[in-house]
Write a protein that holds these residues in place. Structure first.
Motif, PDB file in Angstrom:
ATOM      1  N   SER A  34       0.924  -1.422   0.066  1.00 52.06           N
ATOM      2  CA  SER A  34       0.082  -0.077  -0.101  1.00 52.06           C
ATOM      3  C   SER A  34       0.948   1.440  -0.071  1.00 52.06           C
ATOM      4  CB  SER A  34      -1.057   0.024   1.068  1.00 52.06           C
ATOM      5  OG  SER A  34      -0.091  -0.331   2.492  1.00 52.06           O
ATOM      6  N   GLU A  35       0.671   2.282  -0.868  1.00 55.80           N
ATOM      7  CA  GLU A  35       1.246   3.555  -1.089  1.00 55.80           C
ATOM      8  C   GLU A  35       1.336   4.377   0.230  1.00 55.80           C
ATOM      9  OE1 GLU A  35       2.975   4.195  -3.905  1.00 55.80           O
ATOM     10  OE2 GLU A  35       2.353   2.283  -4.787  1.00 55.80           O
ATOM     11  N   ASN A  36       0.261   4.186   1.186  1.00 60.62           N
ATOM     12  CA  ASN A  36       0.264   4.978   2.285  1.00 60.62           C
ATOM     13  C   ASN A  36       0.678   4.124   3.547  1.00 60.62           C
ATOM     14  OD1 ASN A  36      -2.076   3.424   1.984  1.00 60.62           O
ATOM     15  ND2 ASN A  36      -3.212   4.544   3.431  1.00 60.62           N
ATOM     16  N   ALA A  37       1.278   3.009   3.342  1.00 58.20           N
ATOM     17  CA  ALA A  37       1.837   2.224   4.558  1.00 58.20           C
ATOM     18  C   ALA A  37       2.778   2.828   5.426  1.00 58.20           C
ATOM     19  CB  ALA A  37       2.591   0.981   3.959  1.00 58.20           C
ATOM     20  N   LEU A  82       7.171  -0.336  14.656  1.00 59.40           N
ATOM     21  CA  LEU A  82       5.905  -0.933  14.072  1.00 59.40           C
ATOM     22  C   LEU A  82       5.871  -0.576  13.000  1.00 59.40           C
ATOM     23  CD1 LEU A  82       3.807  -0.071  17.512  1.00 59.40           C
ATOM     24  CD2 LEU A  82       5.045  -2.245  17.146  1.00 59.40           C
ATOM     25  N   ARG A  83       5.331  -1.337  12.000  1.00 55.37           N
ATOM     26  CA  ARG A  83       5.114  -1.292  10.433  1.00 55.37           C
ATOM     27  C   ARG A  83       3.386  -1.650  10.335  1.00 55.37           C
ATOM     28  NH1 ARG A  83      10.522  -3.549   9.760  1.00 55.37           N
ATOM     29  NH2 ARG A  83      12.249  -1.855   9.403  1.00 55.37           N
ATOM     30  N   PHE A  84       2.897  -0.826   9.294  1.00 58.59           N
ATOM     31  CA  PHE A  84       1.545  -1.235   9.161  1.00 58.59           C
ATOM     32  C   PHE A  84       1.326  -0.811   7.509  1.00 58.59           C
ATOM     33  CE2 PHE A  84       1.546  -0.227  13.736  1.00 58.59           C
ATOM     34  CZ  PHE A  84       0.653  -0.986  14.074  1.00 58.59           C
ATOM     35  N   ASN A  85       0.629  -1.702   7.020  1.00 61.57           N
ATOM     36  CA  ASN A  85      -0.044  -1.569   5.724  1.00 61.57           C
ATOM     37  C   ASN A  85      -1.372  -1.125   5.834  1.00 61.57           C
ATOM     38  OD1 ASN A  85       2.249  -2.431   4.257  1.00 61.57           O
ATOM     39  ND2 ASN A  85       1.802  -4.728   4.694  1.00 61.57           N
ATOM     40  N   ASP A  86      -2.008  -0.721   4.785  1.00 66.68           N
ATOM     41  CA  ASP A  86      -3.522  -0.244   4.729  1.00 66.68           C
ATOM     42  C   ASP A  86      -4.234  -1.125   3.699  1.00 66.68           C
ATOM     43  OD1 ASP A  86      -5.864   0.906   5.099  1.00 66.68           O
ATOM     44  OD2 ASP A  86      -5.207   2.754   4.032  1.00 66.68           O
ATOM     45  N   LEU A  87      -5.103  -1.958   4.166  1.00 67.93           N
ATOM     46  CA  LEU A  87      -5.795  -2.935   3.212  1.00 67.93           C
ATOM     47  C   LEU A  87      -6.779  -2.089   2.275  1.00 67.93           C
ATOM     48  CD1 LEU A  87      -6.694  -6.269   4.922  1.00 67.93           C
ATOM     49  CD2 LEU A  87      -4.766  -5.750   3.154  1.00 67.93           C
ATOM     50  N   ALA A  95      -4.708  -1.187  -0.540  1.00 73.32           N
ATOM     51  CA  ALA A  95      -3.721  -2.388  -1.141  1.00 73.32           C
ATOM     52  C   ALA A  95      -3.996  -2.839  -2.420  1.00 73.32           C
ATOM     53  CB  ALA A  95      -3.937  -3.506   0.021  1.00 73.32           C
ATOM     54  N   LYS A  96      -2.718  -3.116  -2.724  1.00 74.52           N
ATOM     55  CA  LYS A  96      -2.900  -3.573  -4.321  1.00 74.52           C
ATOM     56  C   LYS A  96      -3.529  -5.004  -4.490  1.00 74.52           C
ATOM     57  CE  LYS A  96       1.318  -1.031  -5.306  1.00 74.52           C
ATOM     58  NZ  LYS A  96       2.716  -0.986  -5.721  1.00 74.52           N
ATOM     59  N   SER A 101      -0.909 -10.777   2.641  1.00 74.35           N
ATOM     60  CA  SER A 101      -0.127 -10.544   4.175  1.00 74.35           C
ATOM     61  C   SER A 101       1.036 -10.443   3.515  1.00 74.35           C
ATOM     62  CB  SER A 101      -0.168 -11.585   5.094  1.00 74.35           C
ATOM     63  OG  SER A 101       0.767 -11.315   6.003  1.00 74.35           O
ATOM     64  N   THR A 102       1.805  -9.403   3.993  1.00 76.58           N
ATOM     65  CA  THR A 102       3.255  -9.192   3.525  1.00 76.58           C
ATOM     66  C   THR A 102       4.562  -9.879   4.437  1.00 76.58           C
ATOM     67  OG1 THR A 102       3.461  -7.166   4.966  1.00 76.58           O
ATOM     68  CG2 THR A 102       2.737  -7.041   2.568  1.00 76.58           C
ATOM     69  N   PHE A 103       3.774 -10.797   5.282  1.00 73.41           N
ATOM     70  CA  PHE A 103       4.912 -11.640   5.938  1.00 73.41           C
ATOM     71  C   PHE A 103       4.518 -12.885   6.342  1.00 73.41           C
ATOM     72  CE2 PHE A 103       3.000  -9.675   9.537  1.00 73.41           C
ATOM     73  CZ  PHE A 103       3.149 -10.621  10.773  1.00 73.41           C
ATOM     74  N   VAL A 104       5.086 -13.837   6.847  1.00 73.53           N
ATOM     75  CA  VAL A 104       4.550 -14.913   7.038  1.00 73.53           C
ATOM     76  C   VAL A 104       5.779 -15.670   8.317  1.00 73.53           C
ATOM     77  CG1 VAL A 104       3.277 -15.752   5.223  1.00 73.53           C
ATOM     78  CG2 VAL A 104       5.364 -16.590   5.447  1.00 73.53           C
ATOM     79  N   PRO A 105       5.364 -16.246   9.253  1.00 75.80           N
ATOM     80  CA  PRO A 105       6.041 -16.734  10.363  1.00 75.80           C
ATOM     81  C   PRO A 105       7.020 -18.008   9.682  1.00 75.80           C
ATOM     82  CG  PRO A 105       4.030 -16.566  11.275  1.00 75.80           C
ATOM     83  CD  PRO A 105       3.798 -16.499   9.741  1.00 75.80           C
ATOM     84  N   ILE A 106       8.337 -17.892  10.151  1.00 75.42           N
ATOM     85  CA  ILE A 106       9.069 -19.064   9.518  1.00 75.42           C
ATOM     86  C   ILE A 106       9.702 -19.688  10.962  1.00 75.42           C
ATOM     87  CG2 ILE A 106       9.457 -18.127   7.390  1.00 75.42           C
ATOM     88  CD1 ILE A 106      12.249 -17.309   8.205  1.00 75.42           C
TER      89      ILE A 106
END
Length: 263
Positions: free
Chosen positions: A142-145, A231-236, A239-240, A244-249
């Motif tokens: 998202s451009e406004n993340a 703390l990082r946030f996207n805006d659904l 959103a394009k 989700s932009t990350f997954v636990p590994i």
């Protein structure tokens, strides 16, 4: 100028409120207690006496003292790995103050962009010094993340203030490369030093910036460890794609134990 207007114009704003002071104090007290618990649970025998855990010690002073006496970052690397896994730090993404700040940034449907990060920038440790980059490289969603950034204690100039280029969030997307320290996000462009500002939020302030804003770590040439939280946030809502932009590994520990269990 309203917070959102500053974000749109300059790419960042400093959210200022008395509640921020309380918010930060609660986090530092928790991390001090967590540090003591980790020491007590560990094999760091020389630290179990608890002589450094007096009530009034600053979190930065505590971690700096630990670093000054540890060998090969043996303790601080454990703190760095475990701090973000605690329920208190994870819960910050939905803390009322954080929700209020995200409303000021006008995120319509904020979602966590990555796990919270408690950075420990040790003195004169250039290996982990982050070069010029954009946090947008971690998501592209998202451009406004936005990223919320604040220190957990006093940061002097010699400890390295965060560097930013106001308005750079409006530039065309830059290319990136892996630098000599292995950072895969280094900005492949020229930064005009005359446009650079150094910012050091006050005890009652939290820095909020657009993830396209160019920024970099300051160099810590002091004798103390710099401690900060991101703390990082996207805006659904913008959103394009609904992803989700990350997954636990699994960590290397889990991978190793899985391998051993199959032998």
């Amino acid at each position: 100028m309203k917070y959102y207007d500053q974000l749109e114009s300059n790419g960042y704003f400093l959210y200022k409120h008395p509640d921020v002071t309380i918010f930060k104090r609660n986090i530092t007290q928790f991390l001090k207690a967590t540090t003591e618990s980790i020491i007590q649970l560990s094999n760091f025998e020389s630290w179990k006496s608890g002589k450094f855990f007096h009530k009034n010690i600053d979190l930065i002073d505590l971690i700096s003292e630990i670093h000054n006496q540890e060998i090969d970052n043996s303790i601080t690397k454990v703190l760095y790995e475990l701090f973000p896994c605690t329920g208190k730090i994870l819960s910050l993404t939905t803390a009322p103050l954080v929700v209020k700040i995200l409303k000021e940034a006008q995120l319509r449907f904020p979602v966590v962009g990555s796990l919270p990060l408690v950075r420990l920038d040790r003195p004169n440790d250039s290996k982990y010094e982050t070069p010029w980059h954009q946090d947008f490289w971690f998501s592209f969603l998202s451009e406004n993340a936005v990223t919320l950034w604040f220190s957990l204690g006093e940061i002097t100039e010699s400890m390295g203030h965060l560097k930013m280029v106001p308005g750079s969030h409006k530039w065309s997307a830059g290319k990136f490369f892996t630098d000599t320290n292995g950072h895969p996000i280094a900005y492949d462009g020229v930064v005009d030093e005359s446009q650079v500002i150094r910012i050091n939020p006050g005890i009652d302030e939290i820095l909020v910036f657009n993830q396209k804003l160019l920024h970099a770590s300051g160099t810590n040439i002091s004798s103390r460890t710099r401690v900060s939280l991101q703390l990082r946030f996207n805006d659904l809502g913008s959103a394009k794609s609904l992803v989700s932009t990350f997954v636990p590994i699994h960590t290397e520990y889990v991978k190793t134990m899985q391998k051993i269990s199959n032998e």
